[in-house]
Scaffold this motif. Structure first.
Motif, PDB file in Angstrom:
ATOM      1  N   HIS A 142       0.849  -1.298   0.175  1.00  0.00           N
ATOM      2  CA  HIS A 142       0.070   0.021  -0.141  1.00  0.00           C
ATOM      3  C   HIS A 142       0.685   1.170  -0.130  1.00  0.00           C
ATOM      4  O   HIS A 142       0.456   2.217  -0.469  1.00  0.00           O
ATOM      5  CB  HIS A 142      -0.971   0.096   1.443  1.00  0.00           C
ATOM      6  CG  HIS A 142      -1.939  -1.138   1.276  1.00  0.00           C
ATOM      7  ND1 HIS A 142      -2.863  -1.230   0.360  1.00  0.00           N
ATOM      8  CD2 HIS A 142      -1.890  -2.455   2.037  1.00  0.00           C
ATOM      9  CE1 HIS A 142      -3.603  -2.505   0.534  1.00  0.00           C
ATOM     10  NE2 HIS A 142      -3.014  -3.288   1.431  1.00  0.00           N
ATOM     11  N   ALA A 143       2.031   1.424   0.536  1.00  0.00           N
ATOM     12  CA  ALA A 143       2.795   2.374   0.861  1.00  0.00           C
ATOM     13  C   ALA A 143       3.976   2.096   1.090  1.00  0.00           C
ATOM     14  O   ALA A 143       4.493   1.300   1.752  1.00  0.00           O
ATOM     15  CB  ALA A 143       2.295   3.427   1.733  1.00  0.00           C
ATOM     16  N   PRO A 144       5.129   2.903   0.590  1.00  0.00           N
ATOM     17  CA  PRO A 144       6.676   2.676   0.845  1.00  0.00           C
ATOM     18  C   PRO A 144       6.795   2.997   2.224  1.00  0.00           C
ATOM     19  O   PRO A 144       6.327   3.803   2.935  1.00  0.00           O
ATOM     20  CB  PRO A 144       7.198   3.607  -0.082  1.00  0.00           C
ATOM     21  CG  PRO A 144       6.370   4.656  -0.638  1.00  0.00           C
ATOM     22  CD  PRO A 144       4.929   3.871  -0.110  1.00  0.00           C
ATOM     23  N   SER A 145       7.716   2.482   2.761  1.00  0.00           N
ATOM     24  CA  SER A 145       8.148   2.804   4.276  1.00  0.00           C
ATOM     25  C   SER A 145       8.888   3.912   4.185  1.00  0.00           C
ATOM     26  O   SER A 145      10.113   4.288   3.448  1.00  0.00           O
ATOM     27  CB  SER A 145       9.180   1.444   4.794  1.00  0.00           C
ATOM     28  OG  SER A 145       9.557   1.832   6.110  1.00  0.00           O
ATOM     29  N   ALA A 146       8.546   4.752   5.334  1.00  0.00           N
ATOM     30  CA  ALA A 146       9.385   6.070   5.352  1.00  0.00           C
ATOM     31  C   ALA A 146      10.485   5.820   5.993  1.00  0.00           C
ATOM     32  O   ALA A 146      11.519   6.418   6.063  1.00  0.00           O
ATOM     33  CB  ALA A 146       8.326   7.041   6.443  1.00  0.00           C
ATOM     34  N   ASN A 147      10.743   4.642   6.894  1.00  0.00           N
ATOM     35  CA  ASN A 147      12.089   4.337   7.386  1.00  0.00           C
ATOM     36  C   ASN A 147      12.744   3.159   6.964  1.00  0.00           C
ATOM     37  O   ASN A 147      13.663   2.630   7.443  1.00  0.00           O
ATOM     38  CB  ASN A 147      11.630   3.849   8.980  1.00  0.00           C
ATOM     39  CG  ASN A 147      11.620   5.181   9.812  1.00  0.00           C
ATOM     40  OD1 ASN A 147      11.323   6.214   9.557  1.00  0.00           O
ATOM     41  ND2 ASN A 147      11.727   4.845  11.234  1.00  0.00           N
ATOM     42  N   GLN A 148      12.617   2.766   5.578  1.00  0.00           N
ATOM     43  CA  GLN A 148      13.177   1.892   4.856  1.00  0.00           C
ATOM     44  C   GLN A 148      14.672   2.241   4.757  1.00  0.00           C
ATOM     45  O   GLN A 148      15.038   3.442   4.136  1.00  0.00           O
ATOM     46  CB  GLN A 148      12.443   1.617   3.523  1.00  0.00           C
ATOM     47  CG  GLN A 148      13.184   0.641   2.569  1.00  0.00           C
ATOM     48  CD  GLN A 148      12.395   0.628   1.289  1.00  0.00           C
ATOM     49  OE1 GLN A 148      12.370   1.337   0.766  1.00  0.00           O
ATOM     50  NE2 GLN A 148      12.049  -0.694   0.900  1.00  0.00           N
ATOM     51  N   PRO A 149      15.650   1.369   5.243  1.00  0.00           N
ATOM     52  CA  PRO A 149      16.958   1.724   5.075  1.00  0.00           C
ATOM     53  C   PRO A 149      17.485   2.282   3.410  1.00  0.00           C
ATOM     54  O   PRO A 149      17.065   1.742   2.615  1.00  0.00           O
ATOM     55  CB  PRO A 149      17.754   0.382   5.331  1.00  0.00           C
ATOM     56  CG  PRO A 149      16.684  -0.355   6.033  1.00  0.00           C
ATOM     57  CD  PRO A 149      15.199  -0.102   5.444  1.00  0.00           C
ATOM     58  N   LYS A 150      18.259   3.161   3.600  1.00  0.00           N
ATOM     59  CA  LYS A 150      18.850   3.781   2.385  1.00  0.00           C
ATOM     60  C   LYS A 150      20.349   3.642   2.252  1.00  0.00           C
ATOM     61  O   LYS A 150      20.784   3.529   3.425  1.00  0.00           O
ATOM     62  CB  LYS A 150      18.423   5.276   2.301  1.00  0.00           C
ATOM     63  CG  LYS A 150      16.725   5.468   2.258  1.00  0.00           C
ATOM     64  CD  LYS A 150      16.143   4.955   0.844  1.00  0.00           C
ATOM     65  CE  LYS A 150      14.782   5.401   0.821  1.00  0.00           C
ATOM     66  NZ  LYS A 150      14.042   5.045  -0.270  1.00  0.00           N
ATOM     67  N   THR A 151      20.768   3.669   1.232  1.00  0.00           N
ATOM     68  CA  THR A 151      22.170   3.861   1.022  1.00  0.00           C
ATOM     69  C   THR A 151      22.624   5.359   1.221  1.00  0.00           C
ATOM     70  O   THR A 151      21.709   6.279   1.460  1.00  0.00           O
ATOM     71  CB  THR A 151      22.668   3.567  -0.399  1.00  0.00           C
ATOM     72  OG1 THR A 151      22.168   4.163  -1.447  1.00  0.00           O
ATOM     73  CG2 THR A 151      22.113   2.138  -0.734  1.00  0.00           C
ATOM     74  N   LEU A 152      23.959   5.476   0.992  1.00  0.00           N
ATOM     75  CA  LEU A 152      24.537   6.734   1.145  1.00  0.00           C
ATOM     76  C   LEU A 152      23.930   7.823   0.195  1.00  0.00           C
ATOM     77  O   LEU A 152      23.743   8.957   0.643  1.00  0.00           O
ATOM     78  CB  LEU A 152      26.146   6.756   1.295  1.00  0.00           C
ATOM     79  CG  LEU A 152      26.720   8.045   1.255  1.00  0.00           C
ATOM     80  CD1 LEU A 152      26.653   8.705   2.812  1.00  0.00           C
ATOM     81  CD2 LEU A 152      28.218   7.850   0.946  1.00  0.00           C
ATOM     82  N   THR A 153      23.456   7.327  -0.857  1.00  0.00           N
ATOM     83  CA  THR A 153      23.108   8.191  -1.753  1.00  0.00           C
ATOM     84  C   THR A 153      21.639   8.333  -2.125  1.00  0.00           C
ATOM     85  O   THR A 153      21.264   8.939  -3.045  1.00  0.00           O
ATOM     86  CB  THR A 153      23.634   7.863  -3.332  1.00  0.00           C
ATOM     87  OG1 THR A 153      23.530   6.516  -3.428  1.00  0.00           O
ATOM     88  CG2 THR A 153      25.264   8.289  -3.229  1.00  0.00           C
ATOM     89  N   GLY A 154      21.056   7.562  -1.202  1.00  0.00           N
ATOM     90  CA  GLY A 154      19.323   7.478  -1.286  1.00  0.00           C
ATOM     91  C   GLY A 154      18.898   6.471  -1.941  1.00  0.00           C
ATOM     92  O   GLY A 154      17.769   6.452  -2.077  1.00  0.00           O
ATOM     93  N   GLY A 155      19.579   5.502  -2.364  1.00  0.00           N
ATOM     94  CA  GLY A 155      19.070   4.365  -3.113  1.00  0.00           C
ATOM     95  C   GLY A 155      18.568   3.355  -1.977  1.00  0.00           C
ATOM     96  O   GLY A 155      18.664   3.216  -0.921  1.00  0.00           O
ATOM     97  N   ARG A 156      17.679   2.343  -2.742  1.00  0.00           N
ATOM     98  CA  ARG A 156      17.381   1.356  -1.542  1.00  0.00           C
ATOM     99  C   ARG A 156      18.568   0.137  -1.326  1.00  0.00           C
ATOM    100  O   ARG A 156      19.397  -0.068  -2.157  1.00  0.00           O
ATOM    101  CB  ARG A 156      16.098   0.376  -2.434  1.00  0.00           C
ATOM    102  CG  ARG A 156      15.227   1.140  -2.562  1.00  0.00           C
ATOM    103  CD  ARG A 156      14.031   0.256  -3.350  1.00  0.00           C
ATOM    104  NE  ARG A 156      13.632  -0.876  -2.627  1.00  0.00           N
ATOM    105  CZ  ARG A 156      12.769  -1.810  -3.123  1.00  0.00           C
ATOM    106  NH1 ARG A 156      12.362  -1.739  -4.316  1.00  0.00           N
ATOM    107  NH2 ARG A 156      12.697  -2.752  -2.169  1.00  0.00           N
TER     108      ARG A 156
END
Length: 288
Positions: free
Chosen positions: A55-69
């Motif tokens: 339903h919606a992406p996680s606001a707290n989903q771990p990100k890489t240094l440059t903002g990637g998944r």
């Protein structure tokens, strides 16, 4: 008298009625439990556990240094690039010099093997790309694959798959374009060195940004550049072109303001592509 409103009760506080649901798991949540997200609100369990739904992406989903998944396999793209190099290497071993003559980077020349004039200036722009994955000598192939595996394993997890793919391809393409621009039009060039040197440039920028010990990076890059400029059979243009492009692209990705991160990153990639196109067009005009 207790009047029932018909609203569901909070999943964590059963005595509290609420009309709000978590955007990820859809459990009812009360104002005490609501945690603001990019879309709606989330419950503490989803934010803490990172479990998601469609339903919606996680606001707290771990990100890489440059903002990637952030991915579990930090070498997925590196493996694909290595597989492409291996496939072409095996094809070359099976078919011989003719395939090399059809795919290597040459500006404009008569090739006796093919019996015709070939080259990028003759409209064979694909050579700028195919030469990036082409090897004929086993030592050259193994050396580049070792560099791709080691440095790719450092850089890819930091950038994420999409940004790493763009970095690798644009670095290799920049190396090819510089070879085409500066080298003799009859000089043949091949190999993944432009990609590998682009990753070296990225590694240096990432280490500087992390404030890591720069000495291993400087020594490693310095030794490779020393080999580049002291051996006559090495295309220094591909190495330098890849190194500069990789460093500049990574700097744009790492230091982009968070509020305009995508704009800066996409813009940097587009700018490098425009520069590459400009070099190719200008050289083509000079040769024809």
């Amino acid at each position: 008298m207790d009047v029932q409103s018909g609203l569901p009760r909070c999943s964590r506080h059963p005595d509290v009625e609420t009309g709000i649901r978590c955007t990820r798991c859809e459990k009812p949540i009360c104002p005490t439990c609501m945690i603001p997200a990019s879309v709606g609100f989330q419950c503490p369990d989803c934010v803490r556990g990172g479990s998601g739904t469609r339903h919606a992406p996680s606001a707290n989903q771990p990100k890489t240094l440059t903002g990637g998944r952030l991915r579990t396999d930090g070498r997925a793209v590196t493996k694909v690039l290595m597989a492409l190099n291996l496939a072409l290497f095996l094809a070359v071993q099976a078919s011989g010099d003719r395939l090399v003559s059809q795919l290597d980077l040459v500006g404009y020349a008569y090739y006796p093997v093919l019996g015709e004039v070939v080259g990028v200036a003759d409209g064979e722009w694909y050579r700028l790309v195919t030469s990036m994955f082409l090897h004929q000598d086993i030592v050259h192939f193994l050396f580049n694959m070792m560099g791709l595996w080691v440095v790719g394993g450092i850089v890819e997890p930091e950038l994420g798959r999409g940004r790493f793919t763009a970095l690798a391809l644009l670095s290799g393409l920049s190396g090819s374009a510089l070879v085409y621009l500066l080298a003799s039009p009859a000089q043949a060039s091949l190999g993944a060195s432009g990609v590998v040197y682009g990753l070296l440039g990225a590694w240096a920028v990432l280490a500087r940004h992390r404030r890591s010990d720069m000495r291993p990076v400087v020594v490693f890059v310095g030794l490779n550049l020393l080999i580049t400029f002291t051996r006559p059979d090495i295309s220094w243009e591909a190495h330098v072109g890849g190194l500069v492009a990789g460093a500049l692209l990574t700097a744009a990705m790492v230091y982009a303001p968070r509020a305009r991160r995508n704009l800066v990153q996409y813009g940097a990639c587009a700018l490098v592509l425009v520069i590459v196109l400009g070099m190719v067009l200008s050289r083509t005009a000079a040769l024809l």
